[in-house]
Design an enzyme around this catalytic site. Structure first.
Site, PDB file in Angstrom:
ATOM      1  N   ALA A  11       0.746  -1.410   0.098  1.00 12.57           N
ATOM      2  CA  ALA A  11      -0.001  -0.120   0.009  1.00 12.57           C
ATOM      3  C   ALA A  11       0.800   1.071   0.071  1.00 12.57           C
ATOM      4  CB  ALA A  11      -0.917  -0.106   1.218  1.00 12.57           C
ATOM      5  N   ARG A  16      10.458   7.491  -2.381  1.00 16.60           N
ATOM      6  CA  ARG A  16      12.008   7.423  -3.051  1.00 16.60           C
ATOM      7  C   ARG A  16      11.952   7.313  -4.296  1.00 16.60           C
ATOM      8  NH1 ARG A  16      15.007   4.451   1.640  1.00 16.60           N
ATOM      9  NH2 ARG A  16      13.066   3.948   1.944  1.00 16.60           N
ATOM     10  N   ASP A 103       7.818  -5.487  -2.120  1.00 20.70           N
ATOM     11  CA  ASP A 103       9.035  -4.711  -2.885  1.00 20.70           C
ATOM     12  C   ASP A 103       9.963  -5.500  -2.574  1.00 20.70           C
ATOM     13  OD1 ASP A 103       9.543  -4.451  -0.277  1.00 20.70           O
ATOM     14  OD2 ASP A 103       9.719  -2.201  -0.312  1.00 20.70           O
ATOM     15  N   GLU A 155      13.427  -0.054  15.077  1.00 26.29           N
ATOM     16  CA  GLU A 155      13.478   0.405  13.938  1.00 26.29           C
ATOM     17  C   GLU A 155      14.958   1.684  13.781  1.00 26.29           C
ATOM     18  OE1 GLU A 155      11.618   0.028  10.767  1.00 26.29           O
ATOM     19  OE2 GLU A 155      11.177  -1.823  12.368  1.00 26.29           O
ATOM     20  N   ASN A 228      13.727   0.406  -2.833  1.00 26.09           N
ATOM     21  CA  ASN A 228      13.326   1.717  -2.467  1.00 26.09           C
ATOM     22  C   ASN A 228      13.518   2.864  -3.283  1.00 26.09           C
ATOM     23  OD1 ASN A 228      12.203   0.632   0.131  1.00 26.09           O
ATOM     24  ND2 ASN A 228      14.163   0.513   0.633  1.00 26.09           N
ATOM     25  N   ARG A 333       4.207  -8.090 -36.787  1.00 26.12           N
ATOM     26  CA  ARG A 333       3.222  -7.661 -35.740  1.00 26.12           C
ATOM     27  C   ARG A 333       2.494  -8.807 -35.501  1.00 26.12           C
ATOM     28  NH1 ARG A 333       1.113  -2.916 -38.738  1.00 26.12           N
ATOM     29  NH2 ARG A 333      -0.242  -2.980 -37.033  1.00 26.12           N
ATOM     30  N   ASN A 377       6.208 -16.280 -54.590  1.00 30.27           N
ATOM     31  CA  ASN A 377       7.181 -15.217 -54.584  1.00 30.27           C
ATOM     32  C   ASN A 377       6.393 -13.699 -54.369  1.00 30.27           C
ATOM     33  OD1 ASN A 377      10.278 -14.340 -54.784  1.00 30.27           O
ATOM     34  ND2 ASN A 377       9.131 -13.016 -56.197  1.00 30.27           N
ATOM     35  N   TYR A 387      -6.628  -1.026 -45.944  1.00 33.88           N
ATOM     36  CA  TYR A 387      -7.652  -0.178 -45.205  1.00 33.88           C
ATOM     37  C   TYR A 387      -8.057   0.920 -45.859  1.00 33.88           C
ATOM     38  CZ  TYR A 387      -8.357   2.611 -40.818  1.00 33.88           C
ATOM     39  OH  TYR A 387      -8.845   3.259 -39.751  1.00 33.88           O
ATOM     40  N   ALA A 423       4.793  -6.698 -62.910  1.00 30.33           N
ATOM     41  CA  ALA A 423       5.275  -5.696 -62.030  1.00 30.33           C
ATOM     42  C   ALA A 423       4.740  -4.155 -62.140  1.00 30.33           C
ATOM     43  CB  ALA A 423       6.840  -5.544 -62.317  1.00 30.33           C
TER      44      ALA A 423
HETATM   45  C1  UD1 Z   1      10.165  -2.120   7.362  1.00 25.71           C
HETATM   46  C2  UD1 Z   1      10.279  -2.591   8.870  1.00 25.71           C
HETATM   47  C3  UD1 Z   1      11.873  -2.666   9.151  1.00 25.71           C
HETATM   48  C4  UD1 Z   1      12.439  -3.875   8.076  1.00 25.71           C
HETATM   49  C5  UD1 Z   1      12.227  -2.972   6.623  1.00 25.71           C
HETATM   50  C6  UD1 Z   1      12.719  -4.324   5.515  1.00 25.71           C
HETATM   51  C7  UD1 Z   1       8.348  -1.957   9.816  1.00 25.71           C
HETATM   52  C8  UD1 Z   1       7.852  -0.793  10.891  1.00 25.71           C
HETATM   53  N1  UD1 Z   1       9.496  -1.777   9.707  1.00 25.71           N
HETATM   54  O1  UD1 Z   1      10.579  -0.996   7.080  1.00 25.71           O
HETATM   55  O2  UD1 Z   1      11.823  -3.412  10.181  1.00 25.71           O
HETATM   56  O3  UD1 Z   1      13.578  -3.709   8.177  1.00 25.71           O
HETATM   57  O4  UD1 Z   1      10.699  -3.090   6.384  1.00 25.71           O
HETATM   58  O5  UD1 Z   1      12.495  -3.579   4.300  1.00 25.71           O
HETATM   59  O6  UD1 Z   1       7.651  -2.556   9.373  1.00 25.71           O
HETATM   60  N2  UD1 Z   1       3.303  -0.708   3.833  1.00 25.71           N
HETATM   61  C9  UD1 Z   1       2.138  -0.521   3.782  1.00 25.71           C
HETATM   62  N3  UD1 Z   1       1.165   0.193   4.543  1.00 25.71           N
HETATM   63  C10 UD1 Z   1       1.659   1.006   5.592  1.00 25.71           C
HETATM   64  C11 UD1 Z   1       3.316   1.008   5.593  1.00 25.71           C
HETATM   65  C12 UD1 Z   1       3.962   0.192   4.521  1.00 25.71           C
HETATM   66  O7  UD1 Z   1       1.223  -1.508   2.863  1.00 25.71           O
HETATM   67  O8  UD1 Z   1       1.190   1.630   5.885  1.00 25.71           O
HETATM   68  C13 UD1 Z   1       4.051  -1.557   2.969  1.00 25.71           C
HETATM   69  C14 UD1 Z   1       5.006  -0.800   1.963  1.00 25.71           C
HETATM   70  O9  UD1 Z   1       4.043  -0.800   0.611  1.00 25.71           O
HETATM   71  C15 UD1 Z   1       6.149  -1.911   1.641  1.00 25.71           C
HETATM   72  C16 UD1 Z   1       6.127  -2.637   3.042  1.00 25.71           C
HETATM   73  O10 UD1 Z   1       5.039  -2.429   3.558  1.00 25.71           O
HETATM   74  O11 UD1 Z   1       5.971  -2.971   0.822  1.00 25.71           O
HETATM   75  C17 UD1 Z   1       7.374  -1.977   3.957  1.00 25.71           C
HETATM   76  O12 UD1 Z   1       7.147  -0.643   4.222  1.00 25.71           O
HETATM   77  P1  UD1 Z   1       8.157   0.314   4.402  1.00 25.71           P
HETATM   78  O13 UD1 Z   1       7.613   1.753   4.821  1.00 25.71           O
HETATM   79  O14 UD1 Z   1       8.989   0.187   3.004  1.00 25.71           O
HETATM   80  O15 UD1 Z   1       8.961  -0.332   5.633  1.00 25.71           O
HETATM   81  P2  UD1 Z   1      10.594   0.215   6.014  1.00 25.71           P
HETATM   82  O16 UD1 Z   1      10.429   1.519   6.754  1.00 25.71           O
HETATM   83  O17 UD1 Z   1      11.414  -0.223   4.821  1.00 25.71           O
HETATM   84 CA    CA Z   2      11.250  -0.882   2.728  1.00 28.98          CA
END
Ligand code: UD1
Ligand code: CA
Length: 462
Positions: A11, A16, A103, A155, A228, A333, A377, A387, A423
Site C-alpha cells: 500500500a 523515493r 517490494d 526501527e 526503495n 506484428r 514469391n 484499409y 510488376a
Molecule cells: C520495514 C520494517 C523494518 C524492515 C524493513 C525491511 C516496519 C515498521 N519496519 O521498514 O523493520 O527492516 O521493512 O525492508 O515494518 N506498507 C503498507 N502500509 C503501510 C506501510 C507500509 O502497505 O502503512 C508496505 C509498503 O508498501 C512496503 C512494506 O509495507 O511494501 C514495507 O514498508 P516500508 O515503509 O518500506 O517499511 P520500512 O521502513 O522499509
Molecule cells: Ca522498505
C-alpha cells in the site's frame, strides 16, 4: 502448505522512487515487483493470497487481476495497520500466515517454504527471517538476549547508537501463527518516532506473552533486498537478469554477450540456440532448438520454431515455424504467422497474415490482413492496401504465385493459385488461377525525343 495465508503489503507510496507509478508496479526484467512476490508464493504452493493496496490501488488491482484477494488500506498508518486492514482474510485463517512486503522481488519460494516449515515444526508463534548487512542503515535491527533468543526489533529511527551498530536486520519476511497474530495485532501501538503501527512490535508482544519465536538467519542476503529507489531497482534488475541468463546458459543456450541480452522469466529457449548481442526476448515467448536470434532484436509474446533465424528484427505476437528466416529489419506484428521455411527479408512488415511454407517476401513490403499460400514469391515493394480509412479487408494470394515488384493489391482481392501479377500493377479485381494480371499504364517510346531535347537545351544555354 495448503492452510497458509499470505498477506503481501503493497500500500505504500514508495516516495523515493520519485514516480507516478506505484512502487510495486515498477518492473524487474519486465515483471512488476509485486508480481515477482506472487510468482514465488505460487511456486511455494501458497494459493491463498491477500494483497494490501493503497497508493495507486486501481492500477495495482488491474495489473494483478483475479487470482488474489485485495484489502484496501486507504491511509498508510504503518505495517501493522496494513495487516489489520487484511482483517477479513485473516479472520478465517488457521495455521500459518506468511507476511511479506511487495517490494522484495528476489525472495525465493524455497525460503518461504522453509520459514513456514520451521514455524510449524517448532510450533512457534513466529518464525522470523533475518540477515546480516555490513551497512544495516534503514533496516529494523534484530534484538537478541544473552541466550541468543530474538526478543525484539527496533526501527532505525527509534534505535539507540548501540542498537544501530547491530548488523543483523529484519527483511520483513514473517510467518505467524494465525490465532496468535489475531490476538496480539490489536495491542500494537504507535508510540514511536514515526507515529506508525509497526508490525515488528509483535515480536516484543509475543515475548511478553510468553510465546515462542524462532529466527531463521539466511546466508543469502541478496534475496531480501527491498527496492526503495531506482538504483536498487536497477541493481535488482541486473541480479535477476543474470540469474535468468545463467539458467539458459546451463540449459544449452549460447549467449554471445551477457551484458546486453535480456530474457524474461517466462521465455523458453531450445538447446543449441544462439542469442546474439543487444537482444531482448520477453513475455510468453518460446524459441525452438538450434535457432539464432539477434543481434539487435526484440521479441515479445512470440513463438519461434526450431532452426529459425531472426536477424536484427522485431517480433510481437508473431509465429515463425521451423526453418523460417526474417531480417534484417523485419517487423512481424501481431498475427504474423510464417509457416516452414518462409523467407522474410529487409524492411518487410507483416501483420495478421499467414504466410505459407516456402514463400519468399524478400524486400520492402507490407503484408497486412492476408493469407498467402506456399511457394509463392512476393516481389519487392508489394503493398496490400488493407484499409480504406474505416474498415480492414483481406487479401488472398494462393500457392505458387508470382507477385511482381511494386504491386499494389487493393483488398478485398483474391489472387488464385499459380497466377502472375506483372510488376507495377494496381490489382483491384480477383485474378483467376493460371492468369497473368497486368494493371499499369502502357509504355510508349518516343524515338529520338531525348536527343532532340538535349540538343535544343544545349544551344539555348550557349
Ligand atoms: C520495514 C520494517 C523494518 C524492515 C524493513 C525491511 C516496519 C515498521 N519496519 O521498514 O523493520 O527492516 O521493512 O525492508 O515494518 N506498507 C503498507 N502500509 C503501510 C506501510 C507500509 O502497505 O502503512 C508496505 C509498503 O508498501 C512496503 C512494506 O509495507 O511494501 C514495507 O514498508 P516500508 O515503509 O518500506 O517499511 P520500512 O521502513 O522499509
Ligand atoms: Ca522498505
Amino acid at each position: 502448505m495448503s492452510e497458509t495465508l499470505a498477506i503481501v503489503l503493497a500500500a505504500g507510496q514508495g516516495t523515493r522512487m520519485k514516480s507516478d507509478l506505484p512502487k510495486v508496479l515498477h518492473p524487474v526484467v519486465g515483471v512488476p515487483l509485486v508480481s515477482w512476490v506472487l510468482r514465488s508464493l505460487g511456486e511455494a504452493g501458497v494459493t491463498d493470497v491477500c494483497v494490501v493496496v493503497g497508493h495507486g490501488s486501481e492500477k495495482v488491482r488491474e495489473i494483478l487481476g483475479d487470482g488474489v484477494r485485495f484489502a484496501v488500506q486507504s491511509e498508510q498508518k504503518g505495517t501493522a495497520h496494513a495487516v489489520m486492514c487484511a482483517g477479513d482474510a485473516l479472520a478465517d485463517s488457521e495455521g500459518s500466515v506468511l507476511i511479506l512486503a511487495g517490494d522484495v522481488p528476489m525472495l525465493c519460494a524455497e525460503t518461504m517454504r522453509k520459514l513456514v516449515a520451521m514455524r510449524e515444526e517448532s510450533v512457534a508463534d513466529l518464525a522470523l527471517a533475518t540477515f546480516r548487512l555490513t551497512d544495516p542503515t534503514g533496516y529494523g535491527r534484530i534484538l537478541r538476549d544473552d541466550l541468543g533468543n530474538v526478543v525484539g526489533i527496533v526501527e532505525q529511527k527509534d534505535a539507540t547508537d548501540e542498537q544501530r551498530a547491530i548488523t543483523e536486520v529484519n527483511p520483513a519476511v514473517y510467518c505467524f501463527e494465525a490465532k496468535k497474530l489475531r490476538e496480539l495485532l490489536p495491542r500494537v501501538g504507535n508510540d514511536n518516532a514515526q507515529g506508525e503501527y509497526y508490525l515488528p512490535d509483535l515480536v516484543k508482544l509475543i515475548v511478553e506473552d510468553g510465546g515462542k519465536i524462532v529466527g531463521m538467519e539466511s546466508p543469502n542476503p541478496d534475496e531480501f533486498l527491498g527496492i526503495n529507489d531506482r538504483w536498487q531497482l536497477a541493481e535488482a534488475n541486473e541480479i535477476m537478469r543474470r540469474k535468468i541468463l545463467r539458467q539458459h546458459g546451463e540449459a544449452g543456450v549460447t549467449l554471445l554477450d551477457i551484458n546486453s541480452i535480456t530474457i524474461g522469466p517466462d521465455v523458453e529457449i531450445g538447446q543449441d540456440s544462439v542469442i546474439h548481442p543487444n537482444t531482448v526476448i520477453e513475455g510468453k515467448t518460446s524459441i525452438g532448438y538450434g535457432s539464432a536470434i539477434g543481434p539487435n532484436s526484440w521479441i515479445k509474446d512470440s513463438v519461434v520454431g526450431p532452426r529459425c533465424r531472426v536477424f536484427m528484427s522485431h517480433l510481437d505476437q508473431a509465429k515463425m515455424a521451423e526453418g523460417s528466416r526474417c531480417g534484417p529489419f523485419a517487423n512481424l506484428r501481431p498475427g504474423a504467422d510464417l509457416q516452414e521455411e518462409v523467407k522474410v527479408g529487409n524492411f518487410v512488415e507483416i501483420k495478421n497474415a499467414v504466410i505459407g511454407s516456402g514463400t519468399s517476401i524478400s524486400h520492402l513490403t507490407y503484408i497486412g490482413d492476408a493469407r498467402v499460400g506456399s511457394r509463392s514469391n512476393i516481389g519487392a515493394g508489394t503493398i496490400t492496401c488493407n484499409y480504406d480509412g474505416f474498415d480492414k479487408f483481406m487479401t488472398e494470394i494462393g500457392d505458387d504465385c508470382f507477385v511482381g515488384s511494386n504491386s499494389t493489391l487493393v483488398a478485398p482481392v483474391k489472387i488464385e493459385d499459380g497466377s502472375f501479377i506483372a510488376a507495377g500493377s494496381v490489382v483491384t479485381r480477383d485474378v483467376p488461377s493460371g492468369a497473368m494480371a497486368i494493371g499499369r499504364g502502357k509504355q510508349e517510346n518516343k524515338e529520338q525525343w531525348y536527343t532532340a531535347w538535349r540538343a535544343r537545351k544545349t544551344s539555348e544555354k550557349q
